[in-house]
Design a protein around this motif. Structure first.
Motif, PDB file in Angstrom:
ATOM      1  N   GLN B 253       0.831  -1.212   0.000  1.00  0.00           N
ATOM      2  CA  GLN B 253       0.000   0.000   0.000  1.00  0.00           C
ATOM      3  C   GLN B 253       0.862   1.256   0.000  1.00  0.00           C
ATOM      4  O   GLN B 253       1.774   1.395   0.805  1.00  0.00           O
ATOM      5  CB  GLN B 253      -0.910   0.009   1.219  1.00  0.00           C
ATOM      6  N   GLN B 256      -0.575   7.603   2.912  1.00  0.00           N
ATOM      7  CA  GLN B 256      -0.402   8.102   4.270  1.00  0.00           C
ATOM      8  C   GLN B 256      -0.267   6.972   5.276  1.00  0.00           C
ATOM      9  O   GLN B 256       0.551   7.046   6.186  1.00  0.00           O
ATOM     10  CB  GLN B 256      -1.631   8.935   4.596  1.00  0.00           C
ATOM     11  N   THR B 257      -1.076   5.938   5.142  1.00  0.00           N
ATOM     12  CA  THR B 257      -0.996   4.815   6.077  1.00  0.00           C
ATOM     13  C   THR B 257      -0.317   3.612   5.421  1.00  0.00           C
ATOM     14  O   THR B 257      -0.458   2.490   5.871  1.00  0.00           O
ATOM     15  CB  THR B 257      -2.392   4.433   6.597  1.00  0.00           C
ATOM     16  N   GLY B 273      -6.658   9.250  -6.867  1.00  0.00           N
ATOM     17  CA  GLY B 273      -5.779  10.295  -6.362  1.00  0.00           C
ATOM     18  C   GLY B 273      -6.360  11.013  -5.170  1.00  0.00           C
ATOM     19  O   GLY B 273      -6.367  12.239  -5.102  1.00  0.00           O
ATOM     20  N   GLN B 276      -5.059  11.121   0.637  1.00  0.00           N
ATOM     21  CA  GLN B 276      -4.310  10.141   1.443  1.00  0.00           C
ATOM     22  C   GLN B 276      -3.381   9.302   0.582  1.00  0.00           C
ATOM     23  O   GLN B 276      -2.351   8.837   1.051  1.00  0.00           O
ATOM     24  CB  GLN B 276      -5.268   9.208   2.199  1.00  0.00           C
ATOM     25  N   ASP B 293     -11.505   8.612 -16.100  1.00  0.00           N
ATOM     26  CA  ASP B 293     -12.304   9.770 -15.690  1.00  0.00           C
ATOM     27  C   ASP B 293     -11.480  11.052 -15.823  1.00  0.00           C
ATOM     28  O   ASP B 293     -10.525  11.256 -15.082  1.00  0.00           O
ATOM     29  CB  ASP B 293     -12.751   9.568 -14.233  1.00  0.00           C
TER      30      ASP B 293
HETATM   31  C1  LIG Z   1      -7.119   7.915   7.627  1.00  0.00           C
HETATM   32  C2  LIG Z   1      -7.085   7.397   6.218  1.00  0.00           C
HETATM   33  C3  LIG Z   1      -5.909   6.914   5.717  1.00  0.00           C
HETATM   34  C4  LIG Z   1      -5.837   6.452   4.390  1.00  0.00           C
HETATM   35  N1  LIG Z   1      -4.643   6.000   3.908  1.00  0.00           N
HETATM   36  C5  LIG Z   1      -4.554   5.651   2.591  1.00  0.00           C
HETATM   37  C6  LIG Z   1      -3.313   5.224   2.020  1.00  0.00           C
HETATM   38  O1  LIG Z   1      -2.296   5.119   2.693  1.00  0.00           O
HETATM   39  N2  LIG Z   1      -3.284   4.927   0.705  1.00  0.00           N
HETATM   40  C7  LIG Z   1      -4.388   5.007  -0.104  1.00  0.00           C
HETATM   41  O2  LIG Z   1      -4.272   4.728  -1.309  1.00  0.00           O
HETATM   42  N3  LIG Z   1      -5.566   5.369   0.418  1.00  0.00           N
HETATM   43  C8  LIG Z   1      -5.685   5.678   1.739  1.00  0.00           C
HETATM   44  N4  LIG Z   1      -6.899   6.027   2.254  1.00  0.00           N
HETATM   45  C9  LIG Z   1      -8.099   5.818   1.409  1.00  0.00           C
HETATM   46  C10 LIG Z   1      -8.353   6.949   0.456  1.00  0.00           C
HETATM   47  O3  LIG Z   1      -9.108   7.936   1.111  1.00  0.00           O
HETATM   48  C11 LIG Z   1      -9.138   6.441  -0.771  1.00  0.00           C
HETATM   49  O4  LIG Z   1     -10.285   5.758  -0.346  1.00  0.00           O
HETATM   50  C12 LIG Z   1      -8.349   5.508  -1.660  1.00  0.00           C
HETATM   51  O5  LIG Z   1      -7.051   6.002  -1.909  1.00  0.00           O
HETATM   52  C13 LIG Z   1      -9.079   5.338  -2.967  1.00  0.00           C
HETATM   53  O6  LIG Z   1      -8.457   4.344  -3.727  1.00  0.00           O
HETATM   54  P1  LIG Z   1      -8.594   4.288  -5.307  1.00  0.00           P
HETATM   55  O7  LIG Z   1      -8.083   5.557  -5.892  1.00  0.00           O
HETATM   56  O8  LIG Z   1      -7.954   3.023  -5.750  1.00  0.00           O
HETATM   57  O9  LIG Z   1     -10.164   4.093  -5.528  1.00  0.00           O
HETATM   58  P2  LIG Z   1     -11.257   5.090  -6.120  1.00  0.00           P
HETATM   59  O10 LIG Z   1     -11.227   6.393  -5.423  1.00  0.00           O
HETATM   60  O11 LIG Z   1     -12.507   4.327  -6.159  1.00  0.00           O
HETATM   61  O12 LIG Z   1     -10.739   5.369  -7.577  1.00  0.00           O
HETATM   62  C14 LIG Z   1     -10.757   4.450  -8.629  1.00  0.00           C
HETATM   63  C15 LIG Z   1     -10.345   5.183  -9.878  1.00  0.00           C
HETATM   64  O13 LIG Z   1     -10.224   4.255 -10.936  1.00  0.00           O
HETATM   65  C16 LIG Z   1     -10.752   4.812 -12.124  1.00  0.00           C
HETATM   66  N5  LIG Z   1     -11.139   3.686 -12.965  1.00  0.00           N
HETATM   67  C17 LIG Z   1     -12.131   2.793 -12.771  1.00  0.00           C
HETATM   68  N6  LIG Z   1     -12.138   1.856 -13.736  1.00  0.00           N
HETATM   69  C18 LIG Z   1     -11.133   2.173 -14.574  1.00  0.00           C
HETATM   70  C19 LIG Z   1     -10.604   1.579 -15.760  1.00  0.00           C
HETATM   71  N7  LIG Z   1     -11.140   0.470 -16.268  1.00  0.00           N
HETATM   72  N8  LIG Z   1      -9.550   2.162 -16.377  1.00  0.00           N
HETATM   73  C20 LIG Z   1      -9.004   3.306 -15.864  1.00  0.00           C
HETATM   74  N9  LIG Z   1      -9.439   3.883 -14.742  1.00  0.00           N
HETATM   75  C21 LIG Z   1     -10.492   3.327 -14.098  1.00  0.00           C
HETATM   76  C22 LIG Z   1     -11.886   5.674 -11.666  1.00  0.00           C
HETATM   77  O14 LIG Z   1     -12.140   6.691 -12.631  1.00  0.00           O
HETATM   78  C23 LIG Z   1     -11.352   6.236 -10.348  1.00  0.00           C
HETATM   79  O15 LIG Z   1     -10.674   7.449 -10.572  1.00  0.00           O
HETATM   80  C24 LIG Z   1      -6.996   6.465   3.578  1.00  0.00           C
HETATM   81  C25 LIG Z   1      -8.194   6.942   4.114  1.00  0.00           C
HETATM   82  C26 LIG Z   1      -8.250   7.400   5.403  1.00  0.00           C
HETATM   83  C27 LIG Z   1      -9.534   7.925   5.923  1.00  0.00           C
END
Ligand SMILES: Cc1cc2nc3c(=O)[nH]c(=O)nc-3n(C[C@H](O)[C@H](O)[C@H](O)COP(=O)(O)OP(=O)(O)OC[C@H]3O[C@@H](n4cnc5c(N)ncnc54)[C@H](O)[C@@H]3O)c2cc1C
Lengths: 264, 327
Positions: B253, B256-257, B273, B276, B293
Motif C-alpha cells: 500500500q 499516508q498509512t 488520487g 491520502q 475519468d
Molecule cells: C485515515 C485514512 C488513511 C488512508 N490512507 C490511505 C493510504 O495510505 N493509501 C491510499 O491509497 N488510500 C488511503 N486512504 C483511502 C483513500 O481515502 C481512498 O479511499 C483511496 O485512496 C481510494 O483508492 P482508489 O483511488 O484506488 O479508488 P477510487 O477512489 O474508487 O478510484 C478508482 C479510480 O479508478 C478509475 N477507474 C475505474 N475503472 C477504470 C478503468 N477500467 N480504467 C481506468 N481507470 C479506471 C476511476 O475513474 C477512479 O478514478 C486512507 C483513508 C483514510 C480515511
C-alpha cells in the motif's frame, strides 16, 4: 468477554480537495455539505469486535464516542451494525480537546463502563490524523498496546492478534485486558447495518455521560495548540497523451517516457 | 546542551534512511536555534554505528546496548528512552514516523507529560522553538502546531526531509546509558512471522513504481502491472482500496498509512488520487496517471495523463516498452 470500541465521527475523508475549505481565522475546517461518517478505521474496529462476538459465546460489544451533537448518529450506526451498547461522552467541557486530553476523558469513560477485556481503536482518525489516541488510552489504563492490527482472535483465554509489519504480518499473543489499534484489511471490511438493526437502534436510549459523571473537574490542559491552518497546492502542469484509441495512447505514452530519458 | 534528541531505527544493520532524514531535520533546526543534536542509539550490538550517526549529523550519541534489546518490545524500549531522556534533558525529541516511532512516540509523550505532533513534514522556528507542520484531513490542509510543554515530541514523515550530507570527519561525543530493563515483563510475544514472498525490488527504494487502484477491478489485473514492473525494473504498489479488496498485500500500500515512495517515475493506474494516496507518492519526480475519468483528482498532480480505460492502454504500453528497451 467485554469489548469497548472507541469511535469518532468525522467529515467524510473521501470529499475531493476542491470541495474542501478552511476558515483560516478560526483555524477550522468549513464542513460545507460534506457528509459525516464513522472514521473508516474505527468502522474496521467495530467489524473486528462483531466478528469476535460472532465466534464467542459470551461477548458484549460497547461502542463509545466523545463528541458533540451529531455523534449520536455514529453511535446509532454502530448499534445498527450489531454492537450491544453505546456510550456517549458529551459535555461542553469536552470541546476542542487535544489528543492527550481526549484520551484522558475516554479512559475515564472506559473505566466507568466497568470490567473490560479488550479496547479497540482505529489506528488514526481521518481528520487530524494524529494516530495517538489508542496508545494514550492504553497508557492511561496501563493496558498492553498492540498497534496496526488487522485481525483479532481469542485462543485459550489469550488474545491472538495479526499485526501488519513492513513486509508481511506478525502473529502476536498477549493477555487480556489489552488495547489494539486497528488498520483496514480485506478481512475487516465493515458490514452493512440491517434494516431491522437500523429500526431497533433508532429506538434505543443512549446513555450520555458528562464531565461530572466521569469525575472530571479539573481543566484539561492543551499540550498541543493550532497556530495556523492552510490549504496547500500540489498541482502540476499535465501533458495529456492523445490518440485515436487506447493502444495508440499506450504506445505514445511509452515513447514520450522514453524520450524524456527518465527510465533507465 | 543537546537540545534535540532523535530516535534511530536500525534496518539491516544500519540506521534506516528515515532515521538519517530525521537527523537531517534536527540539524536544520539546530542551525537556527544553536542547539546540539543528539541521537539515541538503542539495540543489541549497535555501538559500531556511532560514526555513521555522527556523519549523518549527530554531535552526541547516547548508546544503550543490551541483548535484551535485540527485538523491539515497546515497554522495554520506553524505559530505555525515559532513561536516555533523563541524562540528555532534550527539549525536542524526534522520531521517524515508522512502525517503531509511531508506537513509541505517544507512549513516551505520555510518560514525559509532553505534547506530541505526529507525521510532520516541515517545521518553522518561532521564539527559538519549533512549530511543527503536519498534513491534516488526509493532506487537504496543513496545520502548524505548537507544543506547549517544556519537552516537545514529533514524528517525521519519511521522504519529506533531506538527510545531512555525510561528513565522516565528525567525531561525536559518546555517552553510554546502561539499560536497566531486565525486570520489565514482556507485554506480548510474537509467535509467528509470515513474510511475503520476496520481491525483486524494494518498493521504497524502487526508481519506478507502478500502482493500481480500485479501477483495476481484480487481483488478476495486477498481473499486468507486475509484468510492466518487471520490464522497467520497478516495483508494484497499490491504493488502500485495492489492498482492502485483497488484490495486493498490505505491505504494497502506498499512501499516508502505507509506504511513502518518491521514485523517478510513478504510474497510477485506476487510482483516483485521494489526498491520502497522494501523501505517499506526491514526491515522485514524474507522475503518470492512467484513468478513464477526466475529472479524477490524480490528473491535477500528474505530469503525464492518459484518459482511457487502462485495459485498452496497458497491453500496447507493455509492448512498446519491451521494444524500446530491447534496442
Ligand atoms: C485515515 C485514512 C488513511 C488512508 N490512507 C490511505 C493510504 O495510505 N493509501 C491510499 O491509497 N488510500 C488511503 N486512504 C483511502 C483513500 O481515502 C481512498 O479511499 C483511496 O485512496 C481510494 O483508492 P482508489 O483511488 O484506488 O479508488 P477510487 O477512489 O474508487 O478510484 C478508482 C479510480 O479508478 C478509475 N477507474 C475505474 N475503472 C477504470 C478503468 N477500467 N480504467 C481506468 N481507470 C479506471 C476511476 O475513474 C477512479 O478514478 C486512507 C483513508 C483514510 C480515511
Amino acid at each position: 468477554m467485554h469489548i469497548v470500541v472507541c469511535i469518532k465521527q468525522i467529515l467524510d475523508p473521501e470529499i475531493p480537495p476542491r470541495n474542501f475549505q478552511v476558515d483560516q481565522a478560526a483555524k477550522k475546517v468549513i464542513p460545507g455539505d460534506a457528509a459525516l461518517v464513522i472514521n473508516p478505521f474505527d468502522a474496521n474496529a467495530i467489524e473486528i469486535a462483531l466478528q469476535l462476538k460472532d465466534r464467542q459465546k459470551y461477548c458484549t460489544v460497547t461502542a463509545l464516542t466523545l463528541g458533540g451533537e451529531p455523534c449520536g448518529k455514529a453511535l446509532r450506526h454502530a448499534l445498527a451494525m450489531g454492537c450491544d451498547e453505546a456510550i456517549w461522552l458529551k459535555d461542553a467541557f469536552f470541546e476542542g480537546l487535544d489528543s492527550a486530553a481526549t484520551a484522558k476523558v475516554i479512559a475515564r469513560g472506559i473505566q466507568k463502563v466497568g470490567q473490560i477485556d479488550l479496547v479497540l481503536c482505529g489506528r488514526q482518525a481521518g481528520d487530524w490524523d494524529m494516530g495517538q489516541i489508542g496508545s494514550l488510552i492504553a497508557e492511561e489504563l496501563s493496558l498492553t498496546c498492540i498497534s496496526v492490527v488487522s485481525q483479532v482472535d481469542v485462543e485459550n483465554d489469550r488474545l491472538r492478534l495479526q499485526r501488519e509489519v513492513e513486509k508481511g504480518v506478525e502473529i502476536v499473543a498477549t493477555d487480556m485486558p489489552a488495547l489494539a489499534t486497528i488498520t483496514s484489511s480485506s478481512a475487516n471490511q465493515p458490514r452493512y447495518a440491517t434494516t431491522k438493526g437500523i429500526v431497533l437502534a433508532s429506538r434505543r436510549k443512549i446513555p450520555v455521560w458528562s464531565a461530572q459523571d466521569l469525575g472530571i473537574a479539573e481543566n484539561l490542559a492543551r499540550l498541543v495548540v493550532v497556530e495556523n491552518l492552510t490549504v496547500p497546492n500540489y498541482e502540476r502542469q499535465i501533458q495529456i497523451i492523445d490518440g485515436e484509441d487506447g493502444p495508440v495512447k499506450g504506445t505514445r505514452l511509452a515513447q514520450v517516457l522514453a524520450a524524456m530519458k527518465v527510465l533507465k | 546542551m543537546p537540545g534535540i534528541l532523535t530516535s534511530v531505527t536500525i534496518k539491516n544493520g544500519s540506521p534506516s534512511m528515515s532515521s538519517r532524514e530525521v537527523l537531517g531535520m534536527a540539524r536544520r533546526i539546530a542551525d537556527q536555534t544553536g542547539d546540539q543534536v543528539a541521537a539515541a542509539l538503542v539495540g543489541a550490538d549497535v555501538s559500531s554505528l556511532t560514526p555513521e550517526l555522527a556523519a549523518s549529523g549527530a554531535d552526541v550519541v547516547y548508546l544503550s546496548e543490551s541483548e535484551f534489546l535485540t527485538e523491539f518490545q515497546a515497554k522495554v524500549y520506553l524505559k530505555v528512552f525515559q532513561d536516555i531522556g533523563e541524562v540528555a534533558q532534550p527539549h525536542t525529541i524526534l522520531f521517524p514516523a515508522d512502525a517503531i516511532g509511531m508506537d513509541l512516540a505517544p507512549r513516551l509523550a505520555y510518560r514525559l507529560g509532553a505534547g506530541l505532533v505526529t507525521d510532520c513534514v516541515d517545521f518553522a522556528i518561532r521564539d527559538g522553538r519549533c512549530i511543527f507542520i503536519k498534513p491534516v484531513y488526509g493532506g487537504k490542509a496543513l496545520a502548524h502546531l505548537r507544543v506547549t510543554t517544556p519537552v516537545a515530541l514529533a514524528t517525521v514523515r519519511p521522504r519529506t526531509q533531506e538527510p545531512f550530507p555525510a561528513d565522516t570527519r565528525r567525531i561525536p561525543e559518546r555517552v553510554i546509558v546502561a539499560p536497566q530493563i531486565e525486570s520489565i515483563p514482556r507485554e506480548a510475544t510474537v509467535t509467528d512471522r509470515i513474510e511475503e514472498e520476496g520481491e525483486e525490488v524494494n518498493l521504497e527504494d524502487a526508481k519506478v513504481v507502478i500502482s493500481g487502484g480500485r479501477g483495476m477491478g481484480s487481483s488478476e489485473a495486477f498481473r499486468q502491472l507486475k509484468k510492466l514492473a518487471k520490464i522497467l525494473g520497478g516495483a508494484v504498489g497499490a491504493s488502500r482500496t485495492a489492498v482492502d479488496a485483497g488484490w495486493m498485500p498490505p505491505s504494497h500500500q502506498v499512501g499516508q498509512t502505507g509506504k511513502i515512495v518518491a521514485p523517478d517515475v510513478y504510474f497510477a493506474v485506476g487510482i483516483s488520487g485521494s489526498s491520502q494516496h497522494i501523501a505517499g507518492m506526491g514526491g515522485s519526480k514524474i507522475i503518470v496517471a492512467i484513468n478513464r475519468d477526466p475529472e479524477a483528482p490524480i490528473l491535477r498532480i500528474a505530469n503525464l495523463g492518459v484518459i482511457e480505460d487502462y485495459r485498452n492502454v496497458l497491453p500496447a504500453l507493455i509492448d512498446e516498452f519491451s521494444k524500446i528497451l530491447k534496442n
